[in-house]
Write an enzyme that holds these catalytic residues in place. Sequence first.
Site, mmCIF file in Angstrom:
data_model
loop_
_atom_site.group_PDB
_atom_site.id
_atom_site.type_symbol
_atom_site.label_atom_id
_atom_site.label_comp_id
_atom_site.label_asym_id
_atom_site.label_seq_id
_atom_site.Cartn_x
_atom_site.Cartn_y
_atom_site.Cartn_z
ATOM 1 N N LYS A 174 12.207 117.094 128.211
ATOM 2 C CA LYS A 174 13.442 116.704 128.914
ATOM 3 C C LYS A 174 14.229 117.940 129.349
ATOM 4 C CE LYS A 174 17.141 115.431 126.245
ATOM 5 N NZ LYS A 174 18.313 116.270 126.520
ATOM 6 N N ASN A 175 14.394 118.888 128.421
ATOM 7 C CA ASN A 175 15.280 120.015 128.705
ATOM 8 C C ASN A 175 14.659 121.086 129.602
ATOM 9 O OD1 ASN A 175 17.328 118.742 127.414
ATOM 10 N ND2 ASN A 175 17.159 119.909 125.501
ATOM 11 N N ARG A 228 25.603 115.715 130.897
ATOM 12 C CA ARG A 228 25.950 117.126 130.777
ATOM 13 C C ARG A 228 25.119 117.998 131.735
ATOM 14 N NH1 ARG A 228 29.154 121.427 128.839
ATOM 15 N NH2 ARG A 228 27.810 123.191 128.425
ATOM 16 N N CYS A 272 27.105 113.813 125.878
ATOM 17 C CA CYS A 272 27.225 113.229 124.543
ATOM 18 C C CYS A 272 28.325 113.890 123.717
ATOM 19 C CB CYS A 272 25.877 113.255 123.846
ATOM 20 S SG CYS A 272 25.138 114.854 123.858
ATOM 21 N N ARG A 314 32.564 119.518 126.153
ATOM 22 C CA ARG A 314 31.708 120.702 125.973
ATOM 23 C C ARG A 314 32.070 121.706 127.061
ATOM 24 N NH1 ARG A 314 25.909 118.110 125.107
ATOM 25 N NH2 ARG A 314 25.073 120.217 125.212
ATOM 26 N N PRO A 315 32.331 122.973 126.670
ATOM 27 C CA PRO A 315 32.864 123.952 127.621
ATOM 28 C C PRO A 315 31.848 124.409 128.670
ATOM 29 C CG PRO A 315 32.475 124.969 125.473
ATOM 30 C CD PRO A 315 32.161 123.519 125.323
ATOM 31 N N ILE A 316 32.376 124.941 129.799
ATOM 32 C CA ILE A 316 31.509 125.493 130.849
ATOM 33 C C ILE A 316 31.967 126.912 131.212
ATOM 34 C CG2 ILE A 316 30.778 123.273 131.822
ATOM 35 C CD1 ILE A 316 32.842 123.776 134.093
ATOM 36 N N ASP A 317 32.738 127.525 130.311
ATOM 37 C CA ASP A 317 33.308 128.841 130.610
ATOM 38 C C ASP A 317 32.252 129.909 130.914
ATOM 39 O OD1 ASP A 317 32.827 128.226 127.818
ATOM 40 O OD2 ASP A 317 33.467 130.265 127.385
ATOM 41 N N LEU A 318 31.097 129.849 130.229
ATOM 42 C CA LEU A 318 30.078 130.886 130.451
ATOM 43 C C LEU A 318 29.489 130.784 131.861
ATOM 44 C CD1 LEU A 318 28.186 130.684 127.033
ATOM 45 C CD2 LEU A 318 30.110 132.141 127.655
ATOM 46 N N ASP A 347 18.632 120.633 117.652
ATOM 47 C CA ASP A 347 18.180 119.279 118.006
ATOM 48 C C ASP A 347 17.297 118.659 116.916
ATOM 49 O OD1 ASP A 347 19.536 119.627 120.356
ATOM 50 O OD2 ASP A 347 17.768 120.068 121.562
ATOM 51 N N ILE A 360 25.555 125.627 115.647
ATOM 52 C CA ILE A 360 25.682 125.645 117.117
ATOM 53 C C ILE A 360 26.798 124.707 117.597
ATOM 54 C CG2 ILE A 360 24.436 125.335 119.318
ATOM 55 C CD1 ILE A 360 22.750 127.245 117.865
ATOM 56 N N ARG A 399 17.605 108.006 125.831
ATOM 57 C CA ARG A 399 17.895 109.127 126.730
ATOM 58 C C ARG A 399 16.867 110.229 126.554
ATOM 59 N NH1 ARG A 399 22.636 111.775 124.891
ATOM 60 N NH2 ARG A 399 21.822 113.370 126.247
HETATM 61 N N1 EPU Z 1 28.928 126.910 125.071
HETATM 62 C C1 EPU Z 1 30.141 127.475 125.422
HETATM 63 N N2 EPU Z 1 30.403 127.650 126.749
HETATM 64 C C2 EPU Z 1 29.529 127.310 127.716
HETATM 65 C C3 EPU Z 1 28.289 126.754 127.361
HETATM 66 C C4 EPU Z 1 28.025 126.551 126.010
HETATM 67 O O1 EPU Z 1 30.946 127.777 124.558
HETATM 68 O O2 EPU Z 1 29.851 127.532 128.898
HETATM 69 C C5 EPU Z 1 28.649 126.676 123.652
HETATM 70 C C6 EPU Z 1 28.410 125.195 123.323
HETATM 71 O O3 EPU Z 1 29.611 124.475 123.162
HETATM 72 C C7 EPU Z 1 27.615 125.280 122.056
HETATM 73 C C8 EPU Z 1 26.794 126.554 122.259
HETATM 74 O O4 EPU Z 1 27.431 127.282 123.310
HETATM 75 O O5 EPU Z 1 28.437 125.430 120.958
HETATM 76 C C9 EPU Z 1 25.359 126.323 122.612
HETATM 77 O O6 EPU Z 1 25.296 125.487 123.684
HETATM 78 P P1 EPU Z 1 24.204 125.694 124.797
HETATM 79 O O7 EPU Z 1 24.922 126.004 126.056
HETATM 80 O O8 EPU Z 1 23.088 126.560 124.356
HETATM 81 O O9 EPU Z 1 23.679 124.239 124.851
HETATM 82 P P2 EPU Z 1 23.310 123.618 126.170
HETATM 83 O O10 EPU Z 1 22.668 124.656 126.996
HETATM 84 O O11 EPU Z 1 24.462 122.860 126.712
HETATM 85 C C10 EPU Z 1 20.854 122.907 125.588
HETATM 86 C C11 EPU Z 1 20.184 121.584 125.462
HETATM 87 C C12 EPU Z 1 20.696 120.879 124.222
HETATM 88 C C13 EPU Z 1 20.417 121.764 123.023
HETATM 89 C C14 EPU Z 1 21.041 123.146 123.212
HETATM 90 C C15 EPU Z 1 20.723 124.117 122.122
HETATM 91 C C16 EPU Z 1 19.817 121.030 127.774
HETATM 92 C C17 EPU Z 1 20.123 120.124 128.909
HETATM 93 N N3 EPU Z 1 20.472 120.800 126.654
HETATM 94 O O12 EPU Z 1 22.234 122.574 125.688
HETATM 95 O O13 EPU Z 1 19.977 119.686 124.122
HETATM 96 O O14 EPU Z 1 20.973 121.170 121.875
HETATM 97 O O15 EPU Z 1 20.591 123.714 124.456
HETATM 98 O O16 EPU Z 1 19.358 124.282 122.020
HETATM 99 O O17 EPU Z 1 18.978 121.906 127.891
HETATM 100 C C18 EPU Z 1 19.551 117.515 123.318
HETATM 101 O O18 EPU Z 1 18.473 117.554 123.922
HETATM 102 O O19 EPU Z 1 19.848 116.620 122.468
HETATM 103 C C19 EPU Z 1 20.540 118.565 123.563
HETATM 104 C C20 EPU Z 1 21.820 118.439 123.252
#
Ligand code: EPU
Length: 420
Positions: A22-23, A92, A116, A123-127, A306, A328, A399
């Site tokens: 999925k990811n 997301r 979710c 969930r932030p998008i600042d990065l 996960d 995380i 999902r």
């Molecule tokens: N974070 C920030 N700012 C940002 C982006 C992320 O602070 O701009 C923080 C998040 O809040 C979190 C941490 O960074 O605390 C890690 O988040 P990350 O960005 O790595 O997660 P993600 O990229 O949003 C992906 C997977 C997730 C998986 C995580 C960690 C996708 C679509 N989603 O999420 O998958 O848990 O990496 O491996 O690739 C799932 O499949 O159930 C799932 C949630």
Amino acid sequence: MSKFIIQGQAKLSGEIEVKGAKNLALKIIPASILIKDEIFVTSLPDIKDINKSLSLLEKLGASIKKNENSAQINSREIKETTLFEGHAKTFRASIMFVGPLLARFGEVSFPHPGGCVIGAGRRPIDLFVEGFKALGAELKQQGNYYHLKASKLSGTEYFFPSISVTATESLMMTATLAQGTTVLKNCAMEPEVKVLADFLNNRGAKIKGAGTPTIKIQGVNKLKGGRARIIPDRIETGSFAIMAAATGSELTITECEPNHIQILLTIFDKIGVYYKKEKNKLHIKQTKSLKPYNIKTHEYPGFPTDLQPPYTVLMTQAKGTSLIHEAIYDRRLLYIDLLSQMGADILMCDPHRAIVNGPTKLYNRKLTSPDLRAGIALLIASLVAKGTSEIDNIYQIERGYKNIDKRLKAIGVDIQRKNE
Ligand code: EPU
């Protein structure tokens, strides 16, 4: 809401096949925006989030022919650069469309992505935003929408203040069509990042170092069409392996990549889960007794967040005490309360840490799945428990796990789906 009715004390047997990741698929679909040509994606998992992603792409103007496990995508005719709230707010991964639209059109408007419940608040998008700005984009906010604009994107050096999978992939895709060289540091190293880079390189991109902390991208003018194959879902693989171990079953997991869950297998060696690794196959042998082992979730190749909820269920069956440290996400231990209701002996130390005392008998309950990975954990707990359990809100499980009821039935589980 639809629910699963699950008969406990289950014994699994036979083979279960892993579907595409999925990811990764959630990144390949928006990556097609960078390519004004056709791409053909195979081993595409036929699950809700993927269908939402394809439908968002179609809304932008792409033409898509989808079969059950593949899709022919042509993004040449896309003209729209706004991700409408109705679509984008429901998942997301809609954030993955922002970079490719910005790279191709020099502008994009989007709402804060939905999704979710596992992050703190929204969930932030600042990065992402910081990275786009570093590449030369300007950000404005109006009502519920963010607007990014750039007359041109220029290569830059950006150091991620914390490691993020999607932000790494997003900036890597965006920099592919920027002018000059971009160096991304402190990048996520998940296998999906590397495979996305390999796909883009095969299409003409110049990306080096994906799968390591530093990725170097030399911008190119255009990418060409071609094929993408989605690799096996490592979280499905790990979920099925834990399911077999928790129920003391012998199970063969096929079409998987065992090396992508090496950390789990290393822990299996310590806790007494015996297995045999083959190319694209993993045989889990019958587990007789389990030892406890502490985990702390970590970016790849560390223990995946996960798999933390399924692993916690496994530890309820181990003899002794284990510490589960979720490092995380802020809200990924909320399901612990539901496991306690089933009879698990778990002490919440703080929002990130829980102590599991095992082994405990689990008992059937009526439960509601809070999110995808907690949902599969509750399903595993229901298979271990005595009696018949009900899990509501199974949309959350579906999902990520395609036809999970049918696939579990095929390995001997008594599970019914009730549509309401
Ligand atoms: N974070 C920030 N700012 C940002 C982006 C992320 O602070 O701009 C923080 C998040 O809040 C979190 C941490 O960074 O605390 C890690 O988040 P990350 O960005 O790595 O997660 P993600 O990229 O949003 C992906 C997977 C997730 C998986 C995580 C960690 C996708 C679509 N989603 O999420 O998958 O848990 O990496 O491996 O690739 C799932 O499949 O159930 C799932 C949630």
